[in-house]
Design a protein around this motif. Structure first.
Motif, PDB file in Angstrom:
ATOM      1  N   ARG A 133       0.824  -1.211   0.000  1.00 15.89           N
ATOM      2  CA  ARG A 133       0.000   0.000   0.000  1.00 15.89           C
ATOM      3  C   ARG A 133       0.861   1.265   0.000  1.00 15.89           C
ATOM      4  NH1 ARG A 133      -3.925  -2.567   4.627  1.00 15.89           N
ATOM      5  NH2 ARG A 133      -4.958  -4.081   3.264  1.00 15.89           N
ATOM      6  N   PRO A 134       0.321   2.368  -0.518  1.00 15.21           N
ATOM      7  CA  PRO A 134       1.094   3.618  -0.598  1.00 15.21           C
ATOM      8  C   PRO A 134       1.681   4.057   0.730  1.00 15.21           C
ATOM      9  CG  PRO A 134      -0.933   3.827  -1.853  1.00 15.21           C
ATOM     10  CD  PRO A 134      -1.025   2.521  -1.120  1.00 15.21           C
ATOM     11  N   GLU A 135       0.908   3.926   1.824  1.00 17.01           N
ATOM     12  CA  GLU A 135       1.402   4.373   3.123  1.00 17.01           C
ATOM     13  C   GLU A 135       2.590   3.545   3.599  1.00 17.01           C
ATOM     14  OE1 GLU A 135      -2.605   2.175   3.941  1.00 17.01           O
ATOM     15  OE2 GLU A 135      -1.687   3.405   2.353  1.00 17.01           O
ATOM     16  N   PHE A 136       2.584   2.247   3.243  1.00 19.92           N
ATOM     17  CA  PHE A 136       3.734   1.413   3.586  1.00 19.92           C
ATOM     18  C   PHE A 136       4.952   1.833   2.779  1.00 19.92           C
ATOM     19  CE2 PHE A 136       6.499  -2.040   2.197  1.00 19.92           C
ATOM     20  CZ  PHE A 136       7.031  -2.442   3.409  1.00 19.92           C
ATOM     21  N   VAL A 137       4.784   1.998   1.474  1.00 21.10           N
ATOM     22  CA  VAL A 137       5.908   2.370   0.608  1.00 21.10           C
ATOM     23  C   VAL A 137       6.519   3.687   1.064  1.00 21.10           C
ATOM     24  CG1 VAL A 137       6.614   2.956  -1.740  1.00 21.10           C
ATOM     25  CG2 VAL A 137       4.964   1.115  -1.358  1.00 21.10           C
ATOM     26  N   SER A 138       5.654   4.656   1.388  1.00 23.90           N
ATOM     27  CA  SER A 138       6.137   5.957   1.836  1.00 23.90           C
ATOM     28  C   SER A 138       6.912   5.851   3.143  1.00 23.90           C
ATOM     29  CB  SER A 138       4.950   6.905   1.995  1.00 23.90           C
ATOM     30  OG  SER A 138       5.361   8.159   2.482  1.00 23.90           O
ATOM     31  N   ALA A 139       6.355   5.098   4.096  1.00 22.83           N
ATOM     32  CA  ALA A 139       7.005   4.954   5.399  1.00 22.83           C
ATOM     33  C   ALA A 139       8.313   4.173   5.284  1.00 22.83           C
ATOM     34  CB  ALA A 139       6.056   4.264   6.375  1.00 22.83           C
ATOM     35  N   MET A 140       8.310   3.108   4.479  1.00 23.14           N
ATOM     36  CA  MET A 140       9.516   2.298   4.314  1.00 23.14           C
ATOM     37  C   MET A 140      10.608   3.086   3.604  1.00 23.14           C
ATOM     38  SD  MET A 140      10.418  -0.789   5.213  1.00 23.14           S
ATOM     39  CE  MET A 140      11.816  -1.889   4.931  1.00 23.14           C
ATOM     40  N   SER A 145      15.711   5.878   3.868  1.00 26.50           N
ATOM     41  CA  SER A 145      16.439   7.134   3.686  1.00 26.50           C
ATOM     42  C   SER A 145      17.123   7.560   4.980  1.00 26.50           C
ATOM     43  CB  SER A 145      15.483   8.223   3.204  1.00 26.50           C
ATOM     44  OG  SER A 145      16.168   9.455   3.006  1.00 26.50           O
ATOM     45  N   ALA A 146      16.389   7.445   6.089  1.00 24.34           N
ATOM     46  CA  ALA A 146      16.940   7.840   7.382  1.00 24.34           C
ATOM     47  C   ALA A 146      18.048   6.909   7.846  1.00 24.34           C
ATOM     48  CB  ALA A 146      15.831   7.876   8.436  1.00 24.34           C
ATOM     49  N   GLY A 147      17.998   5.665   7.388  1.00 17.44           N
ATOM     50  CA  GLY A 147      18.945   4.657   7.858  1.00 17.44           C
ATOM     51  C   GLY A 147      20.143   4.428   6.966  1.00 17.44           C
ATOM     52  N   THR A 148      20.321   5.263   5.948  1.00 19.17           N
ATOM     53  CA  THR A 148      21.465   5.127   5.038  1.00 19.17           C
ATOM     54  C   THR A 148      22.178   6.471   4.914  1.00 19.17           C
ATOM     55  OG1 THR A 148      19.972   5.505   3.143  1.00 19.17           O
ATOM     56  CG2 THR A 148      20.499   3.219   3.696  1.00 19.17           C
ATOM     57  N   TYR A 149      23.485   6.430   4.754  1.00 23.27           N
ATOM     58  CA  TYR A 149      24.267   7.660   4.674  1.00 23.27           C
ATOM     59  C   TYR A 149      23.863   8.535   3.493  1.00 23.27           C
ATOM     60  CZ  TYR A 149      27.626   6.437   8.333  1.00 23.27           C
ATOM     61  OH  TYR A 149      28.209   6.145   9.536  1.00 23.27           O
ATOM     62  N   GLU A 150      23.549   7.884   2.365  1.00 22.01           N
ATOM     63  CA  GLU A 150      23.242   8.638   1.155  1.00 22.01           C
ATOM     64  C   GLU A 150      21.752   8.883   0.953  1.00 22.01           C
ATOM     65  OE1 GLU A 150      25.553  10.031  -0.652  1.00 22.01           O
ATOM     66  OE2 GLU A 150      27.078   9.166   0.675  1.00 22.01           O
ATOM     67  N   GLY A 151      20.950   8.503   1.940  1.00 18.80           N
ATOM     68  CA  GLY A 151      19.522   8.762   1.853  1.00 18.80           C
ATOM     69  C   GLY A 151      18.841   8.013   0.716  1.00 18.80           C
ATOM     70  N   LEU A 152      19.061   6.696   0.655  1.00 15.26           N
ATOM     71  CA  LEU A 152      18.427   5.881  -0.387  1.00 15.26           C
ATOM     72  C   LEU A 152      16.911   5.985  -0.316  1.00 15.26           C
ATOM     73  CD1 LEU A 152      21.338   4.620  -0.267  1.00 15.26           C
ATOM     74  CD2 LEU A 152      20.261   2.446  -0.844  1.00 15.26           C
TER      75      LEU A 152
END
Length: 217
Positions: A133-140, A145-152
């Protein structure tokens, strides 16, 4: 520019995404997680990667079959028949499957200096699969992004379109959908009766593509 990794199952949706974004895809990752139809899907995923010259890695996730509950997995209850809208199709959900697969792909992407993880969820998945669902994709995507140095980030361009819309794109790309697998039962032929077989038929018909899929009588 090769800036992305794609999660490729070998089904219609991810195969279409593979072709549509082939210029950006540096690596395809497929997962062997113990589903009834894994072997069928993985064979086609390999074929398309070889055809396009895109490297592919297959990662075993056998713990999912051992510890998760789903009719989709080998040893689970029987695959239900009927449309995805039917309540009984919830038994095919593999709990948090996409979350696990996206997390692994994100780690692989960052290890290779890539910026995006691509997934081929679509609008028809929303009713039955929470992790499409869109809300899952957005949150994931925000978590990655928050958990990677380059903001994947996650790229999920099919989130708000139908499988029929995807098939239309595939038709324009010249994809041979006979070299994809959908059926959850994983037999020698598509059963033609489970939710994903019905959805496959409807999508091909909507796109005006002759259905050359071999179905059981």
């Amino acid at each position: 520019m090769k800036d992305s990794i794609i999660i490729l199952s070998g089904g219609m949706d991810s195969t279409t995404l593979l072709y549509e974004y082939k210029e950006r895809i540096a690596l395809a990752v497929s997962y062997d997680y113990g589903s009834r139809h894994n072997a069928k899907e993985l064979a086609f995923a390999k074929w398309h990667c070889e055809h396009l010259g895109i490297p592919q890695i297959v990662i075993p996730l056998d713990f999912m079959q051992k510890y998760f509950t789903s009719s989709l997995l080998i040893g689970g209850e029987e695959i239900p028949e009927g449309h995805y809208a039917d309540e009984n199709m919830k038994s095919t959900v593999v709990p948090f499957r996409n979350g696990i697969m996206l997390a692994i792909a994100a780690g692989m992407a960052e290890s290779r200096g890539l910026k995006y993880v691509m997934m081929a969820n679509h609008g028809g998945d929303h009713a039955i699969y929470p992790d499409c669902r869109p809300e899952f994709v957005s949150a994931m995507s925000a978590a990655i992004s928050a958990g990677t140095y380059e903001g994947l980030q996650i790229l999920a361009p099919y989130t708000d379109i139908t499988k029929g819309d995807i098939a239309v794109r595939g038709k324009k790309l010249g994809i041979d959908y006979s070299k994809t697998w959908s059926c959850y039962k994983g037999g020698t032929k598509h059963c033609g009766k489970c939710g994903t077989c019905i959805e496959r038929k409807e999508a091909l018909a909507a796109a005006g593509i002759e259905d050359s899929t071999e179905y059981e009588d």
